[in-house]
Design a protein around this motif. Structure first.
Motif, PDB file in Angstrom:
ATOM      1  N   SER A  33       0.823  -1.209   0.000  1.00 55.33           N
ATOM      2  CA  SER A  33       0.000   0.000   0.000  1.00 55.33           C
ATOM      3  C   SER A  33       0.857   1.259   0.000  1.00 55.33           C
ATOM      4  CB  SER A  33      -0.951  -0.003   1.201  1.00 55.33           C
ATOM      5  OG  SER A  33      -0.262  -0.216   2.409  1.00 55.33           O
ATOM      6  N   ALA A  34       2.051   1.191   0.600  1.00 55.22           N
ATOM      7  CA  ALA A  34       2.953   2.340   0.553  1.00 55.22           C
ATOM      8  C   ALA A  34       3.410   2.605  -0.882  1.00 55.22           C
ATOM      9  CB  ALA A  34       4.164   2.103   1.457  1.00 55.22           C
ATOM     10  N   VAL A  35       3.708   1.549  -1.620  1.00 55.20           N
ATOM     11  CA  VAL A  35       4.128   1.713  -3.013  1.00 55.20           C
ATOM     12  C   VAL A  35       2.978   2.226  -3.866  1.00 55.20           C
ATOM     13  CG1 VAL A  35       4.940   0.481  -5.067  1.00 55.20           C
ATOM     14  CG2 VAL A  35       5.946  -0.021  -2.840  1.00 55.20           C
ATOM     15  N   ALA A  36       1.751   1.737  -3.607  1.00 54.07           N
ATOM     16  CA  ALA A  36       0.584   2.227  -4.346  1.00 54.07           C
ATOM     17  C   ALA A  36       0.392   3.725  -4.117  1.00 54.07           C
ATOM     18  CB  ALA A  36      -0.667   1.456  -3.929  1.00 54.07           C
ATOM     19  N   ALA A  37       0.478   4.161  -2.852  1.00 54.89           N
ATOM     20  CA  ALA A  37       0.342   5.586  -2.553  1.00 54.89           C
ATOM     21  C   ALA A  37       1.480   6.378  -3.179  1.00 54.89           C
ATOM     22  CB  ALA A  37       0.308   5.803  -1.045  1.00 54.89           C
ATOM     23  N   ILE A  46       6.015  -6.573  -5.520  1.00 51.10           N
ATOM     24  CA  ILE A  46       5.229  -5.570  -4.804  1.00 51.10           C
ATOM     25  C   ILE A  46       4.929  -4.383  -5.714  1.00 51.10           C
ATOM     26  CG2 ILE A  46       5.310  -3.883  -2.928  1.00 51.10           C
ATOM     27  CD1 ILE A  46       6.911  -5.929  -1.314  1.00 51.10           C
ATOM     28  N   PHE A  47       5.928  -3.902  -6.417  1.00 52.53           N
ATOM     29  CA  PHE A  47       5.728  -2.750  -7.305  1.00 52.53           C
ATOM     30  C   PHE A  47       4.720  -3.075  -8.402  1.00 52.53           C
ATOM     31  CE2 PHE A  47       6.818  -0.278 -11.089  1.00 52.53           C
ATOM     32  CZ  PHE A  47       6.681   1.009 -10.582  1.00 52.53           C
ATOM     33  N   CYS A  48       4.863  -4.257  -9.005  1.00 53.34           N
ATOM     34  CA  CYS A  48       3.924  -4.651 -10.058  1.00 53.34           C
ATOM     35  C   CYS A  48       2.497  -4.726  -9.526  1.00 53.34           C
ATOM     36  CB  CYS A  48       4.326  -6.002 -10.647  1.00 53.34           C
ATOM     37  SG  CYS A  48       5.818  -5.960 -11.655  1.00 53.34           S
ATOM     38  N   GLY A  49       2.316  -5.314  -8.360  1.00 52.27           N
ATOM     39  CA  GLY A  49       0.984  -5.417  -7.787  1.00 52.27           C
ATOM     40  C   GLY A  49       0.375  -4.053  -7.525  1.00 52.27           C
ATOM     41  N   ALA A  50       1.178  -3.120  -7.011  1.00 53.29           N
ATOM     42  CA  ALA A  50       0.675  -1.774  -6.726  1.00 53.29           C
ATOM     43  C   ALA A  50       0.253  -1.067  -8.008  1.00 53.29           C
ATOM     44  CB  ALA A  50       1.744  -0.967  -5.992  1.00 53.29           C
ATOM     45  N   VAL A  51       1.035  -1.206  -9.059  1.00 56.12           N
ATOM     46  CA  VAL A  51       0.700  -0.545 -10.322  1.00 56.12           C
ATOM     47  C   VAL A  51      -0.481  -1.245 -10.994  1.00 56.12           C
ATOM     48  CG1 VAL A  51       1.575   0.148 -12.586  1.00 56.12           C
ATOM     49  CG2 VAL A  51       3.068   0.271 -10.595  1.00 56.12           C
ATOM     50  N   PHE A  52      -0.517  -2.574 -10.936  1.00 58.43           N
ATOM     51  CA  PHE A  52      -1.683  -3.302 -11.459  1.00 58.43           C
ATOM     52  C   PHE A  52      -2.962  -2.846 -10.744  1.00 58.43           C
ATOM     53  CE2 PHE A  52       1.000  -7.149 -12.913  1.00 58.43           C
ATOM     54  CZ  PHE A  52       1.022  -6.677 -14.217  1.00 58.43           C
ATOM     55  N   TYR A  53      -2.847  -2.578  -9.444  1.00 61.75           N
ATOM     56  CA  TYR A  53      -4.017  -2.090  -8.705  1.00 61.75           C
ATOM     57  C   TYR A  53      -4.510  -0.761  -9.282  1.00 61.75           C
ATOM     58  CZ  TYR A  53      -6.254   0.976  -5.385  1.00 61.75           C
ATOM     59  OH  TYR A  53      -7.074   1.902  -4.827  1.00 61.75           O
ATOM     60  N   ILE A  54      -3.603   0.156  -9.576  1.00 64.96           N
ATOM     61  CA  ILE A  54      -4.002   1.447 -10.140  1.00 64.96           C
ATOM     62  C   ILE A  54      -4.656   1.246 -11.501  1.00 64.96           C
ATOM     63  CG2 ILE A  54      -3.090   3.627 -11.054  1.00 64.96           C
ATOM     64  CD1 ILE A  54      -1.080   3.630  -8.787  1.00 64.96           C
ATOM     65  N   GLY A  55      -4.113   0.327 -12.308  1.00 61.11           N
ATOM     66  CA  GLY A  55      -4.742   0.021 -13.589  1.00 61.11           C
ATOM     67  C   GLY A  55      -6.129  -0.566 -13.415  1.00 61.11           C
ATOM     68  N   ALA A  56      -6.303  -1.430 -12.409  1.00 61.86           N
ATOM     69  CA  ALA A  56      -7.619  -2.023 -12.151  1.00 61.86           C
ATOM     70  C   ALA A  56      -8.612  -0.972 -11.680  1.00 61.86           C
ATOM     71  CB  ALA A  56      -7.493  -3.136 -11.111  1.00 61.86           C
ATOM     72  N   ALA A  57      -8.160  -0.023 -10.849  1.00 64.46           N
ATOM     73  CA  ALA A  57      -9.041   1.065 -10.408  1.00 64.46           C
ATOM     74  C   ALA A  57      -9.513   1.884 -11.600  1.00 64.46           C
ATOM     75  CB  ALA A  57      -8.309   1.957  -9.404  1.00 64.46           C
TER      76      ALA A  57
END
Length: 360
Positions: A150-154, A213-224
């Protein structure tokens, strides 16, 4: 380990917990500020109609014709005509954003972003303190992975803002998700600081897990972006068919970027990070060869990492070759991210394998 070193590590672990909980408090304030931004940025029906009437003639104006001189002859330049990217694409402008073009909404939005920056710094400090308390990479269990994720996503969201990208509309969704992630991590996934099993003592931990971790955070932004595209596309379709969305839906969805912009945003985010996800799987295979003497063993984590890779590859291939855009592509992107989520939560908690070495 000497008693003094053990005491220092325990204090660092407590500092990490304090910083994580402090970040949750700040993120909560950022959440409320984003709510205020959307609330005060909601313009009245009269103001929205006036704005539409003001901007409509400019949007419908004919392409300008420029006159330039070549000697004694006046030459008319052929006007540039913007064509639609695909048949059936709606020519809809982006919305004014969460602040709705209002000064008060913009003020609350800026406060929300500032609080998000502070929350991110506190959370990142908590991750660093956790790493210092165990003197290793802070990704040895699901708790550490979650607070870093979540820190990387933010951080990615704030980086996009710093690069002047129009993504402030993502702020409320992102802060909400970060709070949920930290709530789950601190309530159900918390694990005391401890050393790793021998198989994880490798520099590949820094390489493989950090990229995951970085890929998951960026994939999350793409999914949003894909979820918001589906909502905005339904809103635009209803307007195009002569329907009238409800007041709350109209007030919120009209301020998001257009469906076409959200579709493009989601695609570019997923396409940009996909090569790094490919590297993540390759790095994991190399690490497995060093740790377990084989590069691939059909372990549940390995299988679902590959399934996720195939899902995203299918999404990108469909966009590039079959011309998939819009809702079909968004559904496929969300399925791919669901595979990633299952690979993290479902596989780690419900399935047993060689990656089940640190509990939760």
């Amino acid at each position: 380990m000497t008693p003094l070193a053990a005491e220092v590590n325990e204090n660092l672990a407590q500092i990490s917990n304090y910083l994580v909980y402090s970040s949750m408090a700040v993120y909560t304030l950022a959440f409320l500020a984003h709510i205020a931004e959307w609330t005060f940025g909601s313009r009245s029906k009269v103001a929205r109609t006036a704005a539409a009437l003001t901007t409509a003639p400019a949007a419908a104006a004919a392409p300008a014709v420029q006159v330039r001189s070549q000697g004694t002859t006046a030459v008319l330049d052929k006007p540039k005509v913007v064509t639609r990217s695909a048949p059936g694409t709606r020519d809809v402008p982006d919305g004014p954003g969460a602040a709705g073009g209002t000064a008060q909404g913009d003020l609350y939005g800026r406060i929300a972003v500032s609080l998000t920056v502070l929350g991110f710094l506190l959370q990142a400090g908590g991750v660093v303190a956790r790493a210092a308390s165990v003197q290793r990479a802070p990704w040895g269990n699901m708790y550490e992975f979650s607070i870093t994720f979540s820190a990387v996503a933010a951080g990615t969201y704030l980086l996009l803002l710093a690069l002047k990208k129009n993504v402030r509309w993502l702020g409320l969704i992102l802060v909400t998700t970060v709070l949920l992630d930290l709530g789950v991590a601190t309530t159900w996934l918390y694990t005391e600081s401890d050393q790793l099993v021998p198989a994880l003592h490798s520099y590949w931990l820094w390489i493989h897990v950090s990229t995951a971790i970085f890929c998951g955070a960026v994939f999350y932004i793409g999914a949003a972006g894909a979820v918001l595209y589906l909502l905005r596309d339904s809103y635009e379709s209803k307007l195009a068919s002569g329907g009238t969305p409800s007041g709350i839906a109209a007030s919120v969805l009209e301020r998001f970027p257009s469906a076409a912009s959200l579709d493009k945003f989601s695609y570019r985010i997923n396409a940009a990070v996909f090569p790094l996800w490919t590297f993540t799987i390759i790095a994991g295979a190399i690490w497995a060869g060093d740790a377990w003497g084989r590069y691939w063993g059909w372990d549940p984590k390995e299988v679902w990492s590959f399934v996720t890779w195939v899902a995203y590859a299918a999404y990108l291939h469909a966009r590039a070759t079959a011309g998939w855009k819009g809702r079909k592509a968004a559904y496929l992107a969300l399925f791919a991210f669901a595979c990633w989520i299952w690979n993290y939560y479902g596989v780690n908690i419900l399935l047993n394998g060689k990656h089940s070495y640190a509990g939760v």
